[in-house]
Design an enzyme around this catalytic site. Structure first.
Site, PDB file in Angstrom:
ATOM      1  N   ASN A   9      27.111 -27.619  27.298  1.00  0.00           N
ATOM      2  CA  ASN A   9      28.200 -28.528  26.938  1.00  0.00           C
ATOM      3  C   ASN A   9      29.500 -27.776  27.232  1.00  0.00           C
ATOM      4  O   ASN A   9      29.991 -27.016  26.401  1.00  0.00           O
ATOM      5  CB  ASN A   9      28.100 -28.912  25.458  1.00  0.00           C
ATOM      6  CG  ASN A   9      29.191 -29.864  25.021  1.00  0.00           C
ATOM      7  OD1 ASN A   9      30.164 -30.097  25.746  1.00  0.00           O
ATOM      8  ND2 ASN A   9      29.060 -30.408  23.833  1.00  0.00           N
ATOM      9  N   ARG A  88      26.180 -31.869  29.736  1.00  0.00           N
ATOM     10  CA  ARG A  88      26.994 -32.962  29.197  1.00  0.00           C
ATOM     11  C   ARG A  88      28.181 -33.159  30.123  1.00  0.00           C
ATOM     12  O   ARG A  88      28.961 -32.228  30.365  1.00  0.00           O
ATOM     13  CB  ARG A  88      27.492 -32.618  27.795  1.00  0.00           C
ATOM     14  CG  ARG A  88      28.491 -33.653  27.247  1.00  0.00           C
ATOM     15  CD  ARG A  88      29.040 -33.233  25.906  1.00  0.00           C
ATOM     16  NE  ARG A  88      30.032 -34.175  25.416  1.00  0.00           N
ATOM     17  CZ  ARG A  88      31.326 -33.909  25.254  1.00  0.00           C
ATOM     18  NH1 ARG A  88      31.803 -32.705  25.549  1.00  0.00           N
ATOM     19  NH2 ARG A  88      32.164 -34.812  24.798  1.00  0.00           N
ATOM     20  N   HIS A 177      31.361 -40.738  23.227  1.00  0.00           N
ATOM     21  CA  HIS A 177      30.373 -40.420  22.179  1.00  0.00           C
ATOM     22  C   HIS A 177      29.058 -41.168  22.408  1.00  0.00           C
ATOM     23  O   HIS A 177      28.284 -41.377  21.489  1.00  0.00           O
ATOM     24  CB  HIS A 177      30.919 -40.736  20.773  1.00  0.00           C
ATOM     25  CG  HIS A 177      31.935 -39.762  20.292  1.00  0.00           C
ATOM     26  ND1 HIS A 177      32.912 -40.108  19.393  1.00  0.00           N
ATOM     27  CD2 HIS A 177      32.149 -38.463  20.593  1.00  0.00           C
ATOM     28  CE1 HIS A 177      33.690 -39.058  19.150  1.00  0.00           C
ATOM     29  NE2 HIS A 177      33.239 -38.043  19.867  1.00  0.00           N
ATOM     30  N   ARG A 238      44.230 -36.162  17.835  1.00  0.00           N
ATOM     31  CA  ARG A 238      44.555 -37.369  18.592  1.00  0.00           C
ATOM     32  C   ARG A 238      45.035 -38.461  17.648  1.00  0.00           C
ATOM     33  O   ARG A 238      44.477 -38.655  16.573  1.00  0.00           O
ATOM     34  CB  ARG A 238      43.335 -37.870  19.368  1.00  0.00           C
ATOM     35  CG  ARG A 238      42.803 -36.900  20.395  1.00  0.00           C
ATOM     36  CD  ARG A 238      41.573 -37.456  21.080  1.00  0.00           C
ATOM     37  NE  ARG A 238      40.883 -36.431  21.845  1.00  0.00           N
ATOM     38  CZ  ARG A 238      39.570 -36.312  21.920  1.00  0.00           C
ATOM     39  NH1 ARG A 238      38.786 -37.165  21.268  1.00  0.00           N
ATOM     40  NH2 ARG A 238      39.019 -35.359  22.635  1.00  0.00           N
ATOM     41  N   VAL A 328      32.424 -34.452  10.107  1.00  0.00           N
ATOM     42  CA  VAL A 328      33.041 -35.067   8.929  1.00  0.00           C
ATOM     43  C   VAL A 328      32.109 -36.125   8.354  1.00  0.00           C
ATOM     44  O   VAL A 328      31.884 -36.192   7.140  1.00  0.00           O
ATOM     45  CB  VAL A 328      34.408 -35.674   9.284  1.00  0.00           C
ATOM     46  CG1 VAL A 328      34.999 -36.403   8.081  1.00  0.00           C
ATOM     47  CG2 VAL A 328      35.370 -34.591   9.758  1.00  0.00           C
ATOM     48  N   GLU A 381      23.135 -34.143  19.801  1.00  0.00           N
ATOM     49  CA  GLU A 381      23.432 -34.469  21.193  1.00  0.00           C
ATOM     50  C   GLU A 381      22.671 -33.564  22.147  1.00  0.00           C
ATOM     51  O   GLU A 381      22.278 -33.997  23.246  1.00  0.00           O
ATOM     52  CB  GLU A 381      24.932 -34.359  21.433  1.00  0.00           C
ATOM     53  CG  GLU A 381      25.751 -35.416  20.697  1.00  0.00           C
ATOM     54  CD  GLU A 381      27.238 -35.184  20.799  1.00  0.00           C
ATOM     55  OE1 GLU A 381      27.872 -35.863  21.620  1.00  0.00           O
ATOM     56  OE2 GLU A 381      27.757 -34.329  20.067  1.00  0.00           O
TER      57      GLU A 381
END
Length: 394
Positions: A9, A88, A177, A238, A328, A381
């Site tokens: 990744n 990825r 995602h 962001r 989170v 992932e």
């Protein structure tokens, strides 16, 4: 098939990697290179049962970082002889609808998509090139963050912008995602004992990047991120949704150009702009100590999530489960509760005891018999990339 798949990744300033056993899903090694391009770089390589291997210093670019990863395997083990390398890749545009074996044509296409993901696609290609040189003849497989989201219907992915922008420049909602959403949706269905095709889910991937995705019958029906990962929820750095006229306004009153506004919204917005830190743990600590800005940041963050949950409930018409994942989403009980507060009339509610119980397992945090299940499903992932790579190479 026996053997290992190496998952890479390669991010904008970091490289995360895992070596995954194909049969057992065990992780013989994992690690990361952080702060690439900075003086205080760090490589941390972990092998179960062995002392951590670390190397500090400057990794000037991603190629140096990747070569340091290969050196860590040589020096600290285990032996690296993968049957495939899974990469990825952030942006696949509309061309890549699933995982692909990488040849020169596919690599060139990923490079052509760099304007849509300038911080990620070029370094994703660097990872491929280094892996090709290190493991000649070993299949290199790309798994795209955008692929799962390509099932969006036209009314979901079309922006109301001039035709030339849409047709000549490819302006549309892509969403991201997707690798996480694909894994989490499948695991949520298994947890509920249902087929993915029979379920409507709202997946909340809450990490430093954050997104909401409406999943209808195992396919993405809408998602909060857009042409880029900037749109949608409030994130670590962001801004998420803002008035599109903001760039023009700041150009007139502050002399900022488009690049400056984009930089500010993407790297200096979000929780960082509101609370002085993009780390949710630190924001919550400051809020608990009475910091008014941190409290406002939490309120803005959770309100935006709640708004998207309500909107996606309306789009889907029926929701079987709301699923939290990401750093989170998996670990912050207070954020989960606040994000769904006030949705009880929709059958969405959180049981305080279940929600606050410490656990790293897949679990239900809604009351028994709730109309809409609320789940916490840790994402993986890396395994999803390995799984897709394995399917592709047979």
């Amino acid at each position: 098939m026996a053997g290992h798949i190496l998952v890479l990744n390669t991010g904008s300033s970091s490289i995360k990697y895992e070596l995954i056993d194909v049969r057992s899903r065990a992780r013989p090694a994992r690690g990361a290179v952080e702060r690439i391009g900075e003086d205080e770089g760090l490589l941390a390589h972990h092998v179960p049962g062995a002392a951590p291997y670390e190397r500090k210093g400057r990794f000037g670019d991603h190629e140096q970082g990747l070569r340091a990863v290969l050196a860590a395997f040589r020096e600290a083990g285990p032996e690296l002889d993968p049957v495939a390398v899974g990469h990825r890749v952030v942006h696949g545009g509309t061309r890549f609808t699933g995982a692909v074996l990488l040849g020169e044509a596919e690599i060139a296409a990923i490079e052509e998509l760099a304007p849509l993901a300038p911080l990620h696609n070029p370094v994703n290609v660097t990872g491929v090139r280094v892996a090709q040189a290190a493991f000649p003849g070993v299949p290199q497989v790309a798994v795209f963050d955008t692929a799962f989201q390509l099932s969006l219907p036209p009314e979901a992915h079309t922006y109301a912008v001039p035709r030339e922008w849409r047709e000549r420049y490819g302006v549309r909602r892509f969403g991201f995602h997707g690798t996480s959403c694909a894994y989490v949706s499948r695991r949520a269905a298994a947890f509920l004992g249902r087929e993915p095709s029979a379920l409507n889910l709202i997946v909340l991937h809450l990490g430093n990047g954050a997104s909401a995705t409406a999943v209808e019958g195992g396919r993405s029906a809408d998602t909060s991120m857009g042409l880029t990962p900037l749109e949608g929820l409030v994130m670590g750095t962001r801004s998420g949704d803002v008035d599109p006229a903001l760039a023009g306004y700041l150009s007139r009153v502050a002399g900022l150009d488009a690049a400056g506004v984009e930089e500010a919204l993407g790297r200096h917005g979000g929780l960082l702009a509101l609370a002085g830190t993009g780390d949710m743990r630190e924001v919550r600590s400051r809020a608990s100590a009475g910091d008014a800005e941190a409290r406002l940041a939490l309120a803005v963050y959770c309100r935006r999530i709640r708004k998207y949950v309500g909107a996606y409930y309306a789009l889907l018409g029926r929701v079987d489960a709301v699923v939290f994942t990401g750093g989170v989403g998996e670990h912050d009980a207070a954020t989960r509760a606040a994000s769904l507060g006030g949705l009880e009339r929709l059958g969405v509610t959180v049981d305080p005891g279940r929600n606050e119980a410490a656990s790293d397992a897949e679990r239900e945090i809604s009351p028994p018999g709730a109309e809409v299940a609320v789940l916490v499903v840790p994402t993986d992932e890396e395994w999803e990339i390995a799984r897709q790579a394995l399917e592709l190479i047979g």
